[in-house]
Design an enzyme around this catalytic site. Structure first.
Site: not given
Length: 509
Positions: A135-140, A155, A133, A290
Site C-alpha cells: 500500500a501507500s505507507i507499508a506492505q505486508v 507490516k 499486499a 475504514d
C-alpha cells in the site's frame, strides 16, 4: 518549511492535474470561484508537459493522485471521508482509490525489521513470504513464528516514507493557504484544517505502535461481541516501523460468490456488519472508520474479522447521545425532535427558525421510508442533508463527517451481501437499546453518580473554593492585577455542589 520552495511542488501538481484532465473535475467538485480557476490554469497549463501521465483507465482525479505518489494517494483516501469538501460524486470516486503500489524487496523488509526490533528476522521467523499486499505507507508479509509455529502478518513501513510524507504535507499546507487567500468563500470549508486533519491521520499511521495500540483497544472494547474478532498484537516483535499481528484466514467480505459457496448466510452477515458498526460507535464511542470489504474477512466459523486499524473514529459520550437521538428521530419520523436536538447541541445557530429546519429535515427523511436499499441513494441523501445543514448555518463537524462516511461505506458492504437491506430497520434495535440505557432517568442518575464521585475527590477543597468564589463577587479584584486562575474552578465547584445536592434529593437522602 512552508515557503516559496513549495512552488515547484505546486507546479508539478498542477501540471499532473492538467495532463490527466483532473483539474476541471476537482475545481468543479469544490465549486471553485473564477479567480481560483484562473490561477489553477496559469499554474498548470504552461507546464502540462511536466506532469505525470498516470493510468488512463482510472477516473481523472484518481489517476492524478495515483500518479503523484503515496502522500497524494493517502490524501485522496482522507478526502473520500469529506463529501462536504469535495462533493459526493468525487468522494465516491476517491473511495475506490486503489491504494496499491509496487512493493519493495523482501531483503529490505527483513533489514528494516532487524533494525527496528534488534532481532534477526531468521531468528524470529521460520518462514517469511514475499509481499502479499503493498500500500501507500507499508506492505505486508506472511510469516511464521519460530517459537510457536503461529502464522502472523508482518507490516513494515516503506523506506523513507516519513520524509516523503513530510515534504508533501508541507506542500499541501502551502496550497491550502493560497486557496484561502484567493477564495474567501472557501474558508467555510477550512482547507488548512482539512490538511491538519490529514497530517494528524498520516502521522499516526507512520507510527505502527499507535496502530497496534488501536488494535488492542478495539479488541478490548469488542471482546464480548459474539461473531466479531480482532487479531492479536505481538508486542515484543512490534515497534514504530513494524507491526506483527496474528494472520487471519477466511474469505474476504468482497468475495460474495466464495462466501455463498462456503455456505455462509449472506443476509445475516449483511445485517450483522451494519449492527456491529453502530454498536461500536454508540456503545463504545470507538469504531473502525475504514470498514470496506478489503478490511473485513469472514472466518470459517462465520465470525467477522476486522483488519487494518490505521483509521479509527472516536466520539465522546455527549455526541453519541445526540447522534442516537437524531437517528431515533429519523426512525420515528419525529423531525421536530431531530431539529430540537440540533439546536440543543448547538449544531445550528439559535437564531434560525426551528420549524423551517424541521420541515427541511422532513424533506430529507420522508423519501427513504418504505423503500428498500436498492431504491435509496445514500450519496444523494447525504448530499441533500449537507445542503440543508449548510443552509441553516451548521458548521462542519469532522467526527460526524467521519461517522456518516463510515456508515455509508458499511451500508455498501451490507448491501453487497444483502441487496434489499434497509439501513433504518436494521439500525432500529441497536439505537433503541442505546437510548434505553443512555438517555432518560437511568442515565440521569448515572451521570449524577459520576458527578458525586468527582465531587468526593475534591471534597476537602470545596469550602475554600466556594468561599473564594463568593468573596470574588463581593469584592471583585481590580482590573490591573492579573486574573486569578482559581475563579473558574470555584464556579465549577459550586456547580458540582449543586449537582450533588440534586443527586442526594433524587435518592431521597
Amino acid at each position: 518549511m512552508r515557503g516559496p520552495h513549495n512552488i515547484w511542488s505546486l507546479i508539478r501538481t498542477g501540471a499532473t492535474f492538467e495532463r490527466t484532465g483532473a483539474m476541471g473535475v476537482a475545481l468543479k467538485a469544490v465549486n471553485a470561484p473564477p479567480q481560483m480557476r484562473l490561477a489553477a490554469r496559469v499554474v498548470g497549463w504552461p507546464f502540462k508537459w511536466l506532469g505525470a501521465k498516470g493510468d488512463p483507465t482510472m477516473p481523472p482525479v484518481t489517476r492524478a493522485l495515483t500518479a503523484m505518489g503515496p502522500a497524494y494517494i493517502k490524501f485522496g483516501q482522507i478526502l473520500s471521508t469529506r463529501p462536504d469538501v469535495v462533493g459526493d460524486e468525487l468522494a465516491q470516486q476517491l473511495r475506490v482509490l486503489q491504494d496499491k503500489l509496487p512493493p519493495f524487496d523482501t531483503a529490505t523488509a527483513k533489514a528494516s525489521f532487524e533494525r527496528e526490533i534488534e532481532i534477526a528476522a531468521d531468528a524470529a521467523f521460520s518462514e517469511f513470504s514475499e509481499p502479499v499486499a503493498a500500500a501507500s505507507i507499508a506492505q505486508v508479509h506472511r510469516a511464521r513464528l519460530r517459537s510457536t509455529g503461529r502464522d502472523v502478518a508482518v507490516k513494515i513501513l516503506r523506506p523513507g516514507i516519513e520524509r516523503a510524507f513530510r515534504r508533501d504535507i508541507d506542500a499541501f499546507y502551502f496550497v491550502a493557504n493560497m486557496i484561502e487567500r484567493l477564495s474567501p468563500a472557501s474558508r467555510r470549508l477550512k482547507p488548512t484544517d482539512v490538511i491538519a486533519h490529514f497530517e494528524g491521520v498520516v502521522m499516526k499511521e507512520l507510527d505502527l505502535r499507535l496502530e497496534g495500540a488501536a488494535a488492542a483497544e478495539f479488541a478490548a472494547s469488542t471482546a464480548d461481541d459474539p461473531g466479531f474478532t480482532v487479531p492479536e498484537n505481538h508486542w515484543p516483535l512490534s515497534g514504530r516501523r513494524v507491526l506483527v499481528l496474528d494472520w487471519v484466514g477466511g474469505i474476504p467480505m468482497g468475495d460474495v460468490p466464495a462466501l455463498r459457496a462456503a455456505g455462509h448466510d449472506l443476509t445475516a452477515l449483511g445485517e450483522r456488519v451494519l449492527q456491529m458498526f453502530l454498536r461500536h460507535a454508540l456503545r463504545d464511542g470507538y469504531f473502525h472508520a475504514d470498514m470496506h470489504q478489503g478490511n473485513l474477512k469472514v472466518s470459517d466459523s462465520g465470525d467477522i474479522v476486522a483488519l487494518d486499524f490505521g483509521i479509527m473514529g472516536r466520539i465522546d459520550e455527549y455526541t453519541r447521545r445526540v447522534y442516537a437521538e437524531i437517528l431515533m428521530g429519523f426512525i420515528r419520523k419525529d423531525y421536530r425532535r431531530v431539529a430540537e436536538v440540533h439546536f440543543e447541541a448547538g449544531y445550528v445557530p439559535a437564531d434560525r427558525d426551528i420549524d423551517a429546519f424541521a420541515q427541511a429535515l422532513r424533506s430529507v427523511g420522508e423519501p427513504i421510508f418504505g423503500m428498500d436499499a436498492s431504491q435509496i441513494s445514500m450519496a444523494k441523501l447525504l448530499a441533500y442533508l449537507f445542503e440543508v445543514t449548510e443552509r441553516f448555518g451548521m458548521e462542519t463537524r469532522t467526527e460526524l463527517i467521519l461517522l456518516q462516511r463510515t456508515m455509508v461505506v458499511v451500508e455498501g458492504v451490507a448491501r453487497s451481501l444483502h441487496p434489499n437491506i434497509n439501513i433504518w430497520e436494521v439500525a432500529q434495535p441497536v439505537v433503541e437499546d442505546y437510548i434505553r440505557t443512555n438517555v432518560g432517568p437511568r442515565a440521569f442518575a448515572r451521570d449524577l453518580a459520576e458527578t458525586a464521585k468527582v465531587l468526593a475527590r475534591f471534597g476537602p477543597r470545596l469550602p475554600k473554593l466556594a468561599e473564594a468564589a463568593i468573596m470574588a463577587q463581593v469584592d471583585p479584584p481590580q482590573p490591573d492585577p492579573p486574573r486569578r486562575g482559581w475563579h473558574p474552578v470555584a464556579w465549577a465547584a459550586l456547580g458540582a455542589a449543586a449537582s450533588a445536592a440534586g443527586f442526594a434529593a433524587y435518592l431521597g437522602l
